[in-house]
Design an enzyme around this catalytic site. Structure first.
Site, mmCIF file in Angstrom:
data_model
loop_
_atom_site.group_PDB
_atom_site.id
_atom_site.type_symbol
_atom_site.label_atom_id
_atom_site.label_comp_id
_atom_site.label_asym_id
_atom_site.label_seq_id
_atom_site.Cartn_x
_atom_site.Cartn_y
_atom_site.Cartn_z
ATOM 1 N N CYS A 64 60.333 60.759 50.258
ATOM 2 C CA CYS A 64 58.889 60.332 49.552
ATOM 3 C C CYS A 64 59.462 60.193 48.204
ATOM 4 O O CYS A 64 59.963 60.929 47.339
ATOM 5 C CB CYS A 64 58.230 61.393 49.584
ATOM 6 S SG CYS A 64 56.881 61.132 48.705
ATOM 7 N N LEU A 65 59.732 58.675 47.974
ATOM 8 C CA LEU A 65 60.293 58.458 46.321
ATOM 9 C C LEU A 65 59.539 57.234 46.181
ATOM 10 O O LEU A 65 59.276 56.045 47.004
ATOM 11 C CB LEU A 65 61.492 58.292 46.613
ATOM 12 C CG LEU A 65 62.361 57.945 45.001
ATOM 13 C CD1 LEU A 65 62.269 59.193 44.189
ATOM 14 C CD2 LEU A 65 63.826 57.351 45.343
#
Lengths: 903, 168
Positions: B103-104
Site C-alpha cells: 500500500c503506497l
C-alpha cells in the site's frame, strides 16, 4: 624296390613282389562247395561252381592287368621318378584287360572293384608317394612375389607331366577297349549313354585325379599366387607400374607379346591339370579387381592439369578396349562359360571404374579446390562420378572431413579460409550448378567463419581494395586482405534483375530439375556470385554494423575524391541485402561527398585565406607552418583533412559527419595550434550560417595534415601526418617573446620542451605526446637532449649527427609500431569494451543479483538485448569481464560457465 | 549519452509495447549508469515487461541488512499507469500484506509518468524505515511498530527469508 630287384623282376616276373597279386597263381582257387552239395567233385556243375570259376578267372585277369598297369615306383634314391619300366604288353595282358573291361570280368553292379577304380587309386597312391613331396616343397612357404611366376610354372609343368604319366596307360590300353565296345554297341544302340561311355570313364577318372592335384596344394596360397601373377601380367600388359610395395625391382618392361603368351600358356596349363575352374576364376577376379585399382591410381588417369579435361572418357575407353579384351582372353583360357563379356557387364565395369576414380578424386578434393582452377580436370572427373549412386553422400562426408582437418583450425588465417571458401564456391559451382552440394559442404565453413572476429573486417576491407594499384605483397597469406575477394569485386556486377522465377521459365531448354537430394524448401539462390555468399554469412544487422565501422574508417582515409569504390560497394551490397538497412552507410557516404561541396562553398564565401591568418614568421627561423585542416561535424563529430597548397597560410578543409549515423570515432581531446583553432572557429561560424541550426563539434584526433618545416639550413615538407603530430611539433615553435629571446641567446639551440610541458600545453594524453615525439625523432626533427626533454635539430649537419641518426632509426621503428596501434579512426572493439567496462559490470552485477546464477551465454544474450546502443561483444568478452569481477571478489564461478554473485 | 538520448526520443514516436520497452530500456540504462547502493533491478527476460528488483533494508531500521526481492510488472500503458509491484520475499511491514501487496500512494493514485523504476524502488526502500501507519494493511505490525519495537523486530526476522530459501 631297388634297381637290381627291378631289373630282375623285368626278366623273371616275381609275382610276390607285386602287392596287386591277390593269390598265388601256383595255387589256383578251386572255389567252394555250396552248402548241401557234395564236396570236391569236378563233375558238379551248379551255379555256384560257375561263379567260382568266374572269380578265379577274374582274379587271374585282375592280377595280370594290374601288374601291367601298375605305375612305376620311384627309385629309392628319389631320382627318375617318372621313368618306370613298363612291362611289355603281352597277349595275356590284352586278354586280361579285355576280360575285365568289356568281357565277363566286368562288373557293373559296383560290388566288385573295377579296374578303373583301382587305377585311380593307384594313381592317387603314386601321386602321394612321389609327386606330393615335390609340390609341398614348392608351396611350403609363402611364395615370394618375384617367384610367383616360376612356382606356378613349375607346378603346372610337374602336374602336367604327372597327369600325362597317369593318363598314358589308360589312354593306350584301357580306352581302346571301351571305344571298341562302344563301336560295336553303337550299331545297335546309338544313344548318348553308350557314346559317352569312354569319355564318361575318362572324365570320372580325370575328375578324381584333378581333385587329388587340387588337394595337394595349399589352396589359399595357390589362388593368391595365381591372382598375383595375373595381376602382374595385367600391370605389365598395360604398363602400369605400381610401386606401392617398394620391393619390386623395376624390371624392364617385358615384351608384351611374350608375356601374353606366357600367361596364356600358364592359364591353359592350369586349366588342363584341373586347377582352373571356380578357384582360378576367383583368383582372376581378384587380380582384375586389383588391376583396376592400380589403373585408377596409375599415371594413366592422373588429373589432367594442362588441358583441364575430364579423363573419364579415357577411363571408359580403357575398360572397353583394354580391360575387357584381357578378361575375355583369360576367360577363354580358363574355359569359362560364357567366354565373352556382356554389354551390361562392360557397363557395370565402367561404372565401377568410374566410382573408384571418383572416390580417389574425392579423397584429394581439398587439394583440387585449393588449386582451382588449374584442377578443373579433376573437378570434371568428380562431376562424372556424382552420377554414380551414393557418390554425393561420399563426397559430402569426405570433403567435410577434409575441411575440418585441414581448414577449420586455429592455424589457418581467416584470409586463407576465405580464399579457400571462394575456391570452394567456384569449384562446386562447376561441380553442381544447382548449388545443393555447395550449400551442404559450405555449412561448417560458414559457421566457422562467422565465429571468427576478423571475418567481416577482412571481407569488407578486401572489397574496398583496388586490385590494380595494390602491390602483390599485400595479398600474402598473412595479410588482412584477400586477393580473391578483391578480384571478385573488380568483376562487373552480376545481373540480378531476372526477377522471373527460373523454375517457371517454360522456354528454358536447359532446365534441369533440382537434384534429388535437395531439401523440399531448398531455394536456389538467385545471385550466384561469390560476394553474395560472403555477404550472406551473417545476419544483415550484424553485417551492416561491421560495414558501418569499416566503411567509416575507410571513408576517412580515402584519397579518392570521388569515392568511386565506396559507392560501388554500397550499391553492390544494396543489390544483395536490400537497401532499407543501409541508410546509415548512405548517410556516411553522402556526408563525405557533401563535405567537399560545403568546403568549397565556405572557402569561396569566406576569407579563410586572408593574410591575418598567416603564421607569425621570424627572420631567423621561420618555423614550421602547419597548414592543415581539422574538421568538424554536424551535431557532434568532426574530422579534418588537409588541403592547402599555399605555403604561407594554413588552410582548412573539413569533413562533416552526421554523428548519429557514424560509428563511434576516436575522440582524443587536445589543443590544436592556435592558428588552426582560429580557422576552426571561422569555419564553424560560416557553417552555421549555411546550415542553420546545426552545430559543429571538432574531432581533432581524426584527419590529417600537410606541413612544411623551415630549419636553419633546410626546409622540409611532411604530408599526411596526424593532427597530434602537427600539434606537438608546433609546440616547439617559440610561443612568446621570451621564447624567441631565449632562442636567440642559445644560438640555434631551438626550443626545448619536456613531455610534461607538452602534456600541459596541449592538454594531450601522454601516450599521444610520446607517439608524436617518436615520430619526429624518427624524422630527425627532434633530438632528446635530456631524458624526456627534446629540442629541434636545426642544423642537419651538426656534430651530433651520427647519434641523431641512430636515435632516429630506433624511434622510427617505435613510431611505426605505435602508429599502427593508433591508426584506426573508428574505435576498436576492445577500446569500446574498456570504455564501457564499468557499465557492463554493473549490468552483470544487477542481472546476477536479480536473476540468480546464470551461464555466460545467457548473460551475453541478455546484454545484447538490454544494453541500449547495443552490446557488440560475445560470450568470450563477457567471460573476460566475469573473470575480472571474480578477481575483485564480486562474482563467483560455479563451474560449467555458470556464474553468480559472491555472497 | 547524447546518442542514446536521441534514440530514446525517436522511439517515443513509435506505438504500443515497443515504446514501453524502449522506455524501460532507457530506465535500465539509467540505473546501470548511476548505480544506487542497496538497489538493483533487472528484467526477467527479453521482452522487458517483468523485472525483478532487490532492495537492501536501510540501516538503523528493523530491516537492516535484510535482502528483499520484488517483482515489477509493467503494463502496455506504462508509464501512464503505475507498475504492479509486489514483495516476493515475505515481509512483516505495516503497509505490506501477507501476500506481498504494497500500500503506497505513488503506486496508486499518486503515480505520475515522471516517476521511474528507480524512484519507485527508492520510495519502497524508505517506506521500510518509515511506514505509513495511518493506513495499515497489517494492523498488528502497525501496532507493534508503535508500541513494541523489540517484538516488531522479532516478527520481522521470523518472517524474513533469505533469497536462497526463497528459491528453494
Amino acid at each position: 624296390m631297388d634297381h637290381a630287384t627291378l631289373v630282375f623282376a623285368s626278366v623273371f616276373p616275381v609275382p610276390s613282389l607285386s602287392h596287386t597279386t591277390p593269390t598265388p597263381i601256383a595255387t589256383p582257387e578251386l572255389g567252394y562247395t555250396a552248402p548241401g552239395s557234395s564236396f570236391g567233385s569236378p563233375f558238379v556243375t551248379n551255379v555256384s561252381g560257375a561263379q567260382a570259376h568266374r572269380a578265379v578267372k577274374r582274379n587271374i585277369a585282375w592280377s595280370t592287368a594290374t601288374r601291367f598297369l601298375s605305375l612305376p615306383r620311384p627309385a629309392a634314391s628319389g631320382t627318375g621318378v617318372f621313368e618306370g619300366v613298363r612291362l611289355p604288353k603281352t597277349a595275356e595282358v590284352e586278354q586280361a584287360l579285355h576280360y575285365l573291361l568289356v568281357g565277363e570280368g566286368r562288373s557293373d553292379d559296383g560290388q566288385e572293384e573295377t579296374l578303373l577304380d583301382w587305377y585311380t587309386n593307384e594313381a592317387r597312391l603314386h601321386f602321394a608317394i612321389t609327386v606330393r613331396p615335390i609340390l609341398e616343397e614348392y608351396w611350403r612357404r609363402e611364395v615370394g612375389l618375384q617367384r610367383a611366376w616360376a612356382v606356378l610354372d613349375d607346378t603346372q609343368r610337374l602336374l602336367e607331366q604327372v597327369q600325362d604319366l597317369y593318363t598314358q596307360p589308360l589312354a593306350d590300353h584301357v580306352l581302346p577297349f571301351l571305344h571298341n565296345a562302344n563301336d560295336s554297341a553303337s550299331a545297335i544302340r546309338p544313344n548318348r549313354h553308350t557314346r559317352s561311355e569312354g569319355e564318361a570313364v575318362l572324365s570320372r577318372y580325370q575328375r578324381d585325379v584333378h581333385a587329388v592335384f587340387a588337394h595337394s596344394l595349399p589352396q589359399q596360397r595357390f589362388s593368391k599366387t595365381l591372382s598375383y601373377a595375373l595381376y602382374d601380367a595385367g600391370c605389365k600388359l598395360f604398363r602400369i607400374y605400381a610401386r606401392q610395395d617398394g620391393t619390386q625391382p623395376k624390371l624392364p618392361p617385358d615384351n608384351a607379346r611374350e608375356l601374353r603368351k606366357h600367361m596364356i600358356d600358364l592359364l591353359q596349363g592350369i586349366e588342363r591339370v584341373g586347377l582352373g575352374g571356380d578357384k582360378a576364376q576367383k583368383a582372376f577376379a581378384h587380380a582384375m579387381n586389383k588391376l583396376m585399382d592400380s589403373f585408377i591410381t596409375s599415371h594413366y588417369v592422373k588429373v589432367d592439369w594442362y588441358s583441364k579435361k575430364s579423363i573419364v572418357p579415357h577411363l571408359r575407353m580403357w575398360v572397353r578396349d583394354g580391360f575387357c579384351p584381357l578378361v575375355e582372353l583369360v576367360m577363354e583360357c580358363l574355359r569359362c562359360d560364357p567366354s565373352s563379356v556382356q554389354p551390361t557387364e562392360l557397363h557395370q565395369w565402367q561404372e565401377m571404374a568410374l566410382s573408384r576414380l571418383g572416390r580417389a578424386r574425392v579423397d584429394s578434393l581439398f587439394d583440387f579446390v585449393i588449386n582451382w582452377d588449374k584442377s578443373l580436370g579433376a573437378i570434371l572427373d568428380i562431376k562424372e562420378y556424382l552420377k554414380v549412386s551414393g557418390a554425393k553422400q561420399y563426397l559430402t562426408s569426405g570433403f567435410s572431413q577434409q575441411i575440418s582437418r585441414r581448414l577449420l583450425h586455429p592455424g589457418a588465417t581467416t584470409t586463407y579460409i576465405l580464399n579457400v571458401y571462394i575456391s570452394i564456391i567456384r569449384a562446386f559451382h562447376e561441380l553442381e550448378p544447382k548449388g545443393v552440394l555447395l550449400e551442404r559442404v559450405a555449412r561448417p565453413i560458414r559457421r566457422y567463419l562467422k565465429e571468427r572476429e576478423d571475418t567481416a573486417r577482412i571481407i569488407i576491407s578486401s572489397l574496398l581494395t583496388d586490385i590494380n594499384d595494390e602491390t602483390e605483397s599485400r595479398f600474402s597469406l598473412q595479410s588482412e586482405l584477400s586477393y580473391e575477394i578483391a578480384s571478385e569485386m573488380a568483376k562487373p556486377i552480376a545481373s540480378v534483375n531476372n526477377d522471373a522465377d527460373e523454375e517457371l521459365n517454360w522456354n528454358d531448354m536447359n532446365w534441369q530439375p533440382l537434384p534429388t537430394d535437395a531439401s523440399p524448401e531448398y531455394k536456389k539462390s538467385k545471385v550466384e556470385d561469390v560476394i553474395w555468399f560472403l555477404l550472406t554469412l551473417w545476419d544483415r544487422e550484424d553485417f551492416i554494423n561491421e560495414l558501418k565501422n569499416i566503411l567509416g574508417d575507410h571513408l576517412l582515409r580515402s584519397q579518392d575524391p570521388e569515392y568511386e569504390r565506396e559507392i560501388r560497394l554500397l550499391e553492390l551490397i544494396k543489390v544483395r541485402l536490400g537497401d532499407d538497412k543501409l541508410q546509415a552507410c548512405e548517410v556516411m557516404l553522402r556526408d563525405v561527398l557533401d563535405s567537399k561541396r560545403i568546403n568549397a562553398t565556405i572557402r569561396a564565401a569566406g576569407s579563410l585565406q586572408t593574410p591575418d591568418k598567416r603564421l607569425p614568421s621570424t627572420p631567423e627561423n621561420a618555423p614550421r607552418r602547419p597548414k592543415r585542416g581539422t574538421a568538424n561535424a554536424t551535431p557532434n563529430l568532426g574530422v579534418s583533412t588537409p588541403v592547402s597548397k599555399t605555403p604561407q597560410a594554413p588552410t582548412l578543409n573539413a569533413q562533416i559527419l552526421s554523428s548519429f549515423f557514424w560509428p563511434l570515432l576516436r575522440d582524443d581531446e587536445f589543443l590544436v595550434p592556435p592558428e588552426i583553432q582560429t580557422l576552426q572557429r571561422e569555419y564553424e561560424s560560416r557553417f552555421e550560417r549555411i546550415k542553420g541550426m546545426r552545430k559543429l563539434r571538432w574531432m581533432n584526433a581524426l584527419g590529417g595534415g600537410t606541413i612544411a618545416l623551415d630549419f636553419d639550413d633546410r626546409t622540409e615538407e611532411y604530408t599526411d601526418i596526424t593532427p597530434w603530430q602537427v600539434s606537438v611539433i608546433h609546440a616547439f615553435q617559440p610561443q612568446s617573446v621570451e621564447d624567441w629571446a631565449s632562442k636567440k641567446g642559445k644560438k640555434g639551440g631551438g626550443v626545448a620542451r619536456n613531455i610534461k610541458q607538452l602534456e600541459e600545453m596541449l592538454e594531450m594524453d601522454e601516450q599521444l605526446v610520446r607517439q608524436a615525439i617518436a615520430f619526429w625523432i624518427g624524422k630527425s626533427v627532434l633530438r632528446e637532449t635530456h631524458p624526456d626533454t627534446y629540442t629541434i635539430i636545426e642544423r642537419a649537419s651538426s656534430a651530433e649527427n651520427a647519434k641523431d641518426e641512430e636515435a632516429a632509426a630506433a624511434a622510427q621503428e617505435l613510431a611505426e609500431v605505435q602508429a599502427q596501434q593508433q591508426a584506426g579512426a573508428v574505435k576498436s572493439q576492445s577500446d569500446l569494451l574498456n570504455e564501457k567496462k564499468d557499465i557492463y559490470m554493473t549490468f552483470i552485477m544487477q542481472m546476477l543479483t536479480n536473476q540468480g546464477n546464470l551461464p555466460v551465454q545467457r548473460i551475453a544474450m541478455m546484454m545484447r538485448i538490454m544494453v541500449l546502443g547495443g552490446f557488440p561483444f560475445g560470450a568470450e568478452e563477457v567471460k573476460g569481464l566475469l573473470q575480472e569481477m571474480e578477481g575483485e571478489g564480486k562474482v563467483i564461478s560455479f563451474g560449467g560457465d555458470v556464474w553468480g554473485i559472491q555472497k | 549519452m547524447a546518442l542514446s538520448a536521441t534514440r530514446g526520443a525517436n522511439g517515443s514516436n513509435a506505438s504500443g509495447s515497443s515504446t514501453v520497452a524502449q522506455r524501460l530500456q532507457k530506465e535500465l540504462m539509467d540505473i546501470m549508469m548511476n548505480p544506487t547502493a542497496g538497489i538493483t533491478a533487472f528484467p526477467d527476460d527479453e521482452n522487458m515487461m517483468c523485472w525483478t528488483a532487490t532492495i537492501l533494508g536501510p540501516d538503523s531500521t528493523p530491516y537492516e541488512s535484510l535482502i528483499f526481492k520484488l517483482s515489477m510488472e509493467f503494463g502496455a500503458t506504462y508509464p501512464y499507469e503505475p507498475p504492479t509491484v509486489v514483495f516476493k520475499t515475505p515481509i512483516y511491514h505495516p503497509n505490506v500484506d501477507m501476500s506481498g501487496r504494497i500500500c503506497l500512494d505513488i503506486l496508486k493514485d499518486k503515480w505520475s509518468a515522471g516517476l521511474s523504476v528507480l524512484s519507485v524502488l527508492l520510495s519502497l526502500q524508505s517506506l521500510l524505515g518509515e511506514p505509513n501507519n495511518a493506513s495499515p494493511l497489517n494492523g498488528q505490525a502497525a501496532e507493534f511498530w508503535d508500541t513494541d519495537p523489540a517484538a516488531f523486530k522479532r516478527h520481522v526476522l521470523a518472517r524474513h527469508k533469505a533469497p536462497e530459501e526463497l528459491d528453494a
